[in-house]
Structure formats: structure tokens, C-alpha cells
Motif scaffolding. Structure first.
Motif, short mmCIF file in Angstrom:
data_model
loop_
_atom_site.label_atom_id
_atom_site.label_comp_id
_atom_site.label_asym_id
_atom_site.label_seq_id
_atom_site.Cartn_x
_atom_site.Cartn_y
_atom_site.Cartn_z
N MET A 1 -36.34 48.75 15.30
CA MET A 1 -36.05 47.39 15.71
C MET A 1 -35.97 47.31 17.22
O MET A 1 -36.50 46.38 17.80
N GLU A 2 -35.31 48.28 17.83
CA GLU A 2 -35.19 48.28 19.28
C GLU A 2 -36.58 48.30 19.92
O GLU A 2 -36.88 47.52 20.83
N GLN A 3 -37.44 49.19 19.45
CA GLN A 3 -38.77 49.31 20.03
C GLN A 3 -39.61 48.06 19.78
O GLN A 3 -40.39 47.64 20.65
N GLN A 4 -39.42 47.43 18.62
CA GLN A 4 -40.16 46.20 18.33
C GLN A 4 -39.74 45.09 19.28
O GLN A 4 -40.58 44.31 19.75
N LEU A 5 -38.44 44.98 19.56
CA LEU A 5 -37.97 43.96 20.49
C LEU A 5 -38.52 44.20 21.89
O LEU A 5 -38.97 43.26 22.57
N ARG A 6 -38.51 45.46 22.32
CA ARG A 6 -39.04 45.77 23.65
C ARG A 6 -40.54 45.47 23.73
O ARG A 6 -41.02 44.91 24.72
N ALA A 7 -41.27 45.85 22.68
CA ALA A 7 -42.71 45.59 22.67
C ALA A 7 -42.99 44.09 22.71
O ALA A 7 -43.89 43.62 23.42
N TYR A 8 -42.23 43.32 21.95
CA TYR A 8 -42.41 41.87 21.93
C TYR A 8 -42.07 41.27 23.29
O TYR A 8 -42.77 40.39 23.79
N ALA A 9 -40.97 41.76 23.91
CA ALA A 9 -40.56 41.24 25.22
C ALA A 9 -41.60 41.57 26.29
O ALA A 9 -41.90 40.74 27.15
N ASN A 10 -42.16 42.79 26.24
CA ASN A 10 -43.11 43.22 27.26
C ASN A 10 -44.51 42.68 27.04
O ASN A 10 -45.30 42.60 27.97
#
Length: 126
Positions: A1-10
Motif C-alpha cells: 500500500m505504501e509503495q502504491q501511494l508513492r507510485a500514484y503520487a509520483n
């Protein structure tokens, strides 16, 4: 979930990926794209910190928000969907709905819902 949020934000999805159904557009609630991006990164940081520190609510604490209930008891939420207003149209009674769930759901998920029920019953609810 953390990585998905970062990928979406970036790398927020463009209109094409939204039209293809890969992502749903955010409802415009006022903040700018950069503010939403900063919020997503902050949320990812909180998730990472929680995972690394191991801090979670004590099992005896009652979830407060709808999100907390669903995060703590995901299978119970799915199971509870069988008892909607449409239940009489699909099942003859509550026992039939429970039997259908047990017969049509993966055994691992059935075991999880039983465990979640056991965890939920002793909670201090009114």
C-alpha cells in the motif's frame, strides 16, 4: 500500500489510463494537485512508520471509523453483505445465507471470517 501511494503520487494517471478503467479520477475537493501529492506521500510515510514500528491498535480497542472497522474485519464486512435488504430475495433464511457463504467461498476466507467474528464478539460495544 505504501509503495502504491508513492507510485500514484509520483506518477498520477492521465486521462487515457482513467478512460481505460485503470484508475478512477479523484473527485475535485479543492486542494491542488501538488497538495494532493504531498498528502499521498505523507500518508505513505505514516503507513511505513506504522509497519516499521509495529504500532497497531490493541485488539481490545473498539474501531471508531468505518475505515477502521473494514481494515480490522475485512472478511466480516464481505460476509455481512449477504444480510442486506435483498437477503430475502436470495435466501430463505439467515442459515441459508451462512450455508451459501460456507459452500461458495474459499475455505481460507471462511476461516478468516470465523476468526474475525471471534475477535469482534468480545469488543465493548453498546
Amino acid at each position: 500500500m505504501e509503495q502504491q501511494l508513492r507510485a500514484y503520487a509520483n506518477n498520477p494517471p492521465g486521462r487515457l489510463r482513467q478512460r481505460q478503467g485503470e484508475f478512477y479520477p479523484f473527485t475535485d475537493i479543492g486542494p491542488s494537485d501538488s497538495e494532493i501529492q504531498a498528502w499521498l506521500v505523507q500518508l505513505a510515510d505514516h503507513i511505513k512508520q506504522s509497519i516499521e514500528s509495529g504500532e497497531v491498535p490493541r485488539p481490545s480497542e473498539l474501531p471508531e471509523t468505518r475505515w477502521e472497522w473494514h481494515a480490522r474485519f475485512p472478511e466480516l464486512g464481505q460476509f455481512g453483505g449477504r444480510f442486506s435488504q435483498d437477503m430475502p430475495d436470495e435466501f430463505t433464511d439467515h442459515e441459508a445465507a451462512v450455508r451459501d457463504h460456507a459452500d461458495s467461498t474459499d475455505r481460507t476466507l471462511v476461516a478468516r471470517v470465523v476468526g474475525e467474528i471471534r475477535d469482534a464478539v468480545p469488543l465493548p460495544m453498546s
